[in-house]
Design a protein around this motif. Structure first.
Motif, PDB file in Angstrom:
ATOM      1  N   LYS A 182       0.828  -1.204   0.000  1.00  0.00           N
ATOM      2  CA  LYS A 182       0.000   0.000   0.000  1.00  0.00           C
ATOM      3  C   LYS A 182       0.864   1.257   0.000  1.00  0.00           C
ATOM      4  CE  LYS A 182      -3.902  -2.131   2.432  1.00  0.00           C
ATOM      5  NZ  LYS A 182      -4.685  -2.159   3.680  1.00  0.00           N
ATOM      6  N   LEU A 183       1.941   1.227   0.799  1.00  0.00           N
ATOM      7  CA  LEU A 183       2.831   2.383   0.850  1.00  0.00           C
ATOM      8  C   LEU A 183       3.505   2.616  -0.494  1.00  0.00           C
ATOM      9  CD1 LEU A 183       4.558   1.817   4.317  1.00  0.00           C
ATOM     10  CD2 LEU A 183       2.929   3.619   3.726  1.00  0.00           C
ATOM     11  N   LEU A 184       3.900   1.532  -1.168  1.00  0.00           N
ATOM     12  CA  LEU A 184       4.559   1.665  -2.464  1.00  0.00           C
ATOM     13  C   LEU A 184       3.607   2.272  -3.482  1.00  0.00           C
ATOM     14  CD1 LEU A 184       6.906   1.188  -4.370  1.00  0.00           C
ATOM     15  CD2 LEU A 184       6.101  -1.157  -4.714  1.00  0.00           C
ATOM     16  N   ILE A 185       2.344   1.809  -3.490  1.00  0.00           N
ATOM     17  CA  ILE A 185       1.360   2.353  -4.417  1.00  0.00           C
ATOM     18  C   ILE A 185       1.128   3.832  -4.150  1.00  0.00           C
ATOM     19  CG2 ILE A 185      -1.067   2.234  -5.104  1.00  0.00           C
ATOM     20  CD1 ILE A 185      -0.881  -0.804  -4.485  1.00  0.00           C
ATOM     21  N   ALA A 186       1.002   4.191  -2.872  1.00  0.00           N
ATOM     22  CA  ALA A 186       0.788   5.596  -2.510  1.00  0.00           C
ATOM     23  C   ALA A 186       1.976   6.453  -2.924  1.00  0.00           C
ATOM     24  CB  ALA A 186       0.536   5.717  -1.011  1.00  0.00           C
ATOM     25  N   PHE A 187       3.182   5.942  -2.717  1.00  0.00           N
ATOM     26  CA  PHE A 187       4.391   6.679  -3.072  1.00  0.00           C
ATOM     27  C   PHE A 187       4.435   6.964  -4.566  1.00  0.00           C
ATOM     28  CE2 PHE A 187       8.815   7.096  -4.314  1.00  0.00           C
ATOM     29  CZ  PHE A 187       9.343   7.914  -3.344  1.00  0.00           C
TER      30      PHE A 187
ATOM     31  N   GLN B  20       1.318 -12.487  -1.400  1.00  0.00           N
ATOM     32  CA  GLN B  20       0.356 -11.751  -0.587  1.00  0.00           C
ATOM     33  C   GLN B  20      -0.455 -10.793  -1.467  1.00  0.00           C
ATOM     34  OE1 GLN B  20       0.925 -11.015   3.342  1.00  0.00           O
ATOM     35  NE2 GLN B  20       1.599 -13.143   3.337  1.00  0.00           N
ATOM     36  N   TYR B  21      -1.767 -10.799  -1.244  1.00  0.00           N
ATOM     37  CA  TYR B  21      -2.658  -9.929  -2.008  1.00  0.00           C
ATOM     38  C   TYR B  21      -3.444  -9.016  -1.075  1.00  0.00           C
ATOM     39  CZ  TYR B  21      -1.626 -12.938  -5.991  1.00  0.00           C
ATOM     40  OH  TYR B  21      -0.986 -13.638  -6.992  1.00  0.00           O
ATOM     41  N   ILE B  22      -3.941  -7.891  -1.631  1.00  0.00           N
ATOM     42  CA  ILE B  22      -4.679  -6.894  -0.865  1.00  0.00           C
ATOM     43  C   ILE B  22      -5.997  -6.616  -1.574  1.00  0.00           C
ATOM     44  CG2 ILE B  22      -4.555  -4.597   0.173  1.00  0.00           C
ATOM     45  CD1 ILE B  22      -1.560  -4.588  -0.641  1.00  0.00           C
ATOM     46  N   PRO B  23      -7.110  -6.617  -0.863  1.00  0.00           N
ATOM     47  CA  PRO B  23      -8.386  -6.285  -1.516  1.00  0.00           C
ATOM     48  C   PRO B  23      -8.333  -4.918  -2.187  1.00  0.00           C
ATOM     49  CG  PRO B  23      -8.746  -7.084   0.720  1.00  0.00           C
ATOM     50  CD  PRO B  23      -7.272  -6.862   0.578  1.00  0.00           C
ATOM     51  N   THR B  24      -8.865  -4.826  -3.360  1.00  0.00           N
ATOM     52  CA  THR B  24      -9.031  -3.589  -4.126  1.00  0.00           C
ATOM     53  C   THR B  24      -7.716  -3.035  -4.668  1.00  0.00           C
ATOM     54  OG1 THR B  24     -10.956  -3.033  -2.783  1.00  0.00           O
ATOM     55  CG2 THR B  24     -10.037  -1.278  -4.166  1.00  0.00           C
ATOM     56  N   THR B  25      -6.735  -2.772  -3.790  1.00  0.00           N
ATOM     57  CA  THR B  25      -5.501  -2.136  -4.263  1.00  0.00           C
ATOM     58  C   THR B  25      -4.564  -3.109  -4.978  1.00  0.00           C
ATOM     59  OG1 THR B  25      -4.498  -2.472  -2.091  1.00  0.00           O
ATOM     60  CG2 THR B  25      -5.523  -0.334  -2.516  1.00  0.00           C
ATOM     61  N   GLN B  26      -4.501  -4.343  -4.509  1.00  0.00           N
ATOM     62  CA  GLN B  26      -3.674  -5.341  -5.176  1.00  0.00           C
ATOM     63  C   GLN B  26      -4.258  -6.745  -4.993  1.00  0.00           C
ATOM     64  OE1 GLN B  26       0.498  -4.802  -4.839  1.00  0.00           O
ATOM     65  NE2 GLN B  26       0.994  -6.754  -5.796  1.00  0.00           N
TER      66      GLN B  26
ATOM     67  N   PRO C 236     -15.650 -11.842  -7.528  1.00  0.00           N
ATOM     68  CA  PRO C 236     -14.568 -12.745  -7.922  1.00  0.00           C
ATOM     69  C   PRO C 236     -13.380 -12.043  -8.573  1.00  0.00           C
ATOM     70  CG  PRO C 236     -16.693 -13.646  -8.562  1.00  0.00           C
ATOM     71  CD  PRO C 236     -16.940 -12.233  -8.117  1.00  0.00           C
ATOM     72  N   ASN C 237     -13.595 -10.831  -9.069  1.00  0.00           N
ATOM     73  CA  ASN C 237     -12.492 -10.072  -9.662  1.00  0.00           C
ATOM     74  C   ASN C 237     -11.678  -9.316  -8.625  1.00  0.00           C
ATOM     75  OD1 ASN C 237     -12.752 -10.509 -12.595  1.00  0.00           O
ATOM     76  ND2 ASN C 237     -14.766  -9.564 -12.320  1.00  0.00           N
ATOM     77  N   ASN C 238     -12.140  -9.350  -7.380  1.00  0.00           N
ATOM     78  CA  ASN C 238     -11.433  -8.667  -6.297  1.00  0.00           C
ATOM     79  C   ASN C 238     -11.075  -9.695  -5.220  1.00  0.00           C
ATOM     80  OD1 ASN C 238     -10.315  -6.617  -4.706  1.00  0.00           O
ATOM     81  ND2 ASN C 238     -12.298  -6.104  -3.785  1.00  0.00           N
ATOM     82  N   CYS C 239     -10.409 -10.764  -5.648  1.00  0.00           N
ATOM     83  CA  CYS C 239     -10.037 -11.846  -4.737  1.00  0.00           C
ATOM     84  C   CYS C 239      -8.650 -11.576  -4.166  1.00  0.00           C
ATOM     85  CB  CYS C 239     -10.045 -13.178  -5.477  1.00  0.00           C
ATOM     86  SG  CYS C 239      -9.587 -14.593  -4.466  1.00  0.00           S
TER      87      CYS C 239
END
Length: 517
Positions: free
Chosen positions: A6-11, A263-269, A364-367
């Motif tokens: 999340k920090l990398l995406i924000a950066f 590792q995956y993150i809902p919505t952002t990754q 299913p597209n946000n797994c």
């Protein structure tokens, strides 16, 4: 690790927005470079995450479940997904699957090489350099181990290349293997046993040792593979998760059995498209073969072909290895909120994967279900296999397999197959255990390649769905098998994939290609 993503995406978002503020400043703000990055530990960590971010599949045929579709476990009838031609032994140098794997692994390698160069010149502490360099070496070793398993001889590149030296010939597999072992050994020597908080998911000492055991096993270095697996066990950092079925639920991620995962993150990754939820629980293509279903033993440890097993062909899923129901959506079983009726489903085989399907997920597209790449059960079975192939049939071999069986509430080897088994008998026990333990985890096809067992390449069968219609009257069901796909081993191609033609067109030094291509 998810927080770091999340920090990398924000950066990156902030950096891209800020590139308009000072047109006279020629320092690039629209991309990461050594001149703008590697200035502190946070930035170095973000750069490191850039290597990890290449681990998720880069294309449909790179999805972990596609490798089960290429094996005798399963089948995908849609040619566009890339696994059908591989399973049929019709792969060519223009096929998508080899290109996907080749490009993904070399992306990891090139990023690791760049990181190792730049972090060495950074001003971060020696401790940070040591640990993060170890992570980069682990990831490079992971990628090269994967490449030699599928392609054999491959270009060995361990430095940042200029255009003039980018055209590299293939190095012998043994040379690449030596580099992999060096990278993983170095990584194991500098990585911590575990992490906490947001760092969970990064490579550990156990991950480096486990992958060292794996690459040694895949290359018939039996004694060294057994020792590397034991080194993981001696860390006392992992245990078998008590509930096999729930181990693959998002609610139980990062459990005691997981050694390394994506590792995956809902919505952002979330998982890349198509996610396991979309592919396995929605699409009409995830066919489970009846050969796989029939391979699960009865709870008394006997195969269904044994007259003493108690198998009832009209009620075939009663008293079966619990891993079957945990891994497969079987006819008449619960499928989300409904009863699964094969005749009403579009999957030709009449059975779907349950493991990793995330059945009932809202989108299913946000797994964001993590993909486990290495777990402790694999370490136990790798050590058992290495000992068996070394000619060792001591009680430890039985005990290692028994541990995995016990978690599934299956009887011991000694109580069913007996003691004093030959090497061939133990090998058969071990290989069966791997199949039923790791279904739909992407390991079966790789096992087929390394075992070089042509008997595992055969036609794929499923159920005749038209005979499986009314779950209220299962006595009328008929479990007739029908052929889904013809599969014939091609001895001219053997067990290696082709070097992608797209890369050969750029670099003729990659020739000659592997046999049969």
């Amino acid at each position: 690790m998810k927080t770091i993503y999340k920090l990398l995406i924000a950066f990156l978002v902030i950096g891209l927005a800020g590139c308009k503020k000072d047109l006279l400043d020629k320092t690039p703000k629209d991309r990461l470079s050594p001149s703008t990055f590697f200035q502190n530990e946070t930035q170095v960590k973000m750069a490191l995450v850039g290597i990890y971010s290449a681990l998720p599949p880069n294309a449909t045929p790179g999805q972990f479940f596609q490798f089960d579709f290429e094996s005798d476990n399963a089948y995908c009838q849609d040619a566009w997904q890339g696994s059908k031609e591989v399973g049929e032994w019709q792969t060519t140098s223009n096929s998508w699957a080899p290109y996907s794997k080749w490009t993904q692994d070399y992306t990891i390698i090139s990023r690791a090489n760049e990181f190792l160069k730049d972090v060495a010149a950074s001003s971060v502490s020696a401790t940070t350099k040591s640990q993060m360099s170890a992570e980069a070496k682990f990831l490079r070793g992971y990628a090269y181990a994967d490449l030699i398993a599928y392609f054999g001889d491959v270009p060995l590149i361990t430095t940042v290349q200029s255009l003039s030296d980018a055209y590299v010939s293939r190095s012998p597999k043994a040379t690449v293997l030596a580099q992999v072992i060096t990278d993983l050994t170095d990584a194991a020597g500098a990585l911590p046993v575990s992490y906490s908080g947001t760092d969970v998911g990064r490579a550990t000492k156990g991950a480096a040792l486990a992958y060292k055991a794996k690459v040694l096993l895949y290359n018939q270095k039996w004694a060294d593979a057994a020792q590397a697996a034991k080194d993981v066990m001696d860390l006392s950092a992992y245990t078998l998760y008590p509930d096999y079925a729930s181990m693959f639920d998002e609610a139980h991620e990062n459990n005691s059995e997981v050694i390394f995962d994506i590792q995956y993150i809902p919505t952002t990754q979330p998982q890349p498209w198509p996610s396991s939820a979309l592919s396995l629980s929605v699409w009409p293509t995830p066919n489970v073969t009846t050969d796989l279903i029939d391979s699960y033993y009865m709870t008394n440890g006997l195969p269904i072909t044994n007259p003493a097993s108690g198998y009832n062909a009209q009620n075939p899923y009663v008293n079966r290895d619990p891993r079957l129901a945990a891994s497969v959506v079987l006819p008449g079983s619960q499928f989300g909120t409904i009863t699964y009726i094969p005749a009403n489903d579009v999957v030709p085989s009449g059975a779907r994967p349950r493991k990793y399907a995330a059945i009932g997920i809202a989108d299913p597209n946000n797994c964001s279900l993590n993909t486990i790449l290495m777990r402790y059960a694999d370490v136990l079975l790798m050590r058992a296999e290495a000992l068996i192939e070394s000619g060792n049939s001591t009680p430890e071999v039985y005990a290692l397999i028994d541990q995995v069986r016990a978690r599934a509430k299956m009887p011991t080897v000694e109580s069913v197959e007996g003691t004093g088994l030959s090497q061939a008998q133990l090998r058969a026990v071990l290989r069966h255990e791997r199949r039923v333990e790791f279904f739909m985890e992407g390991t079966r096809y790789a096992d087929m390649l390394r075992w070089k067992d042509q008997s595992l390449v055969h036609d794929a069968y499923g159920y005749d769905k038209s005979l499986l219609t009314n779950p209220a009257s299962p006595s009328t069901w008929q479990f007739k098998q029908v052929k889904l796909e013809t599969r014939t081993f091609d001895p001219n191609k053997g067990w290696l994939w082709p070097i992608p033609q797209a890369d050969i067109d750029i670099n003729k030094k990659l020739l000659p290609n592997n046999p049969g291509y």
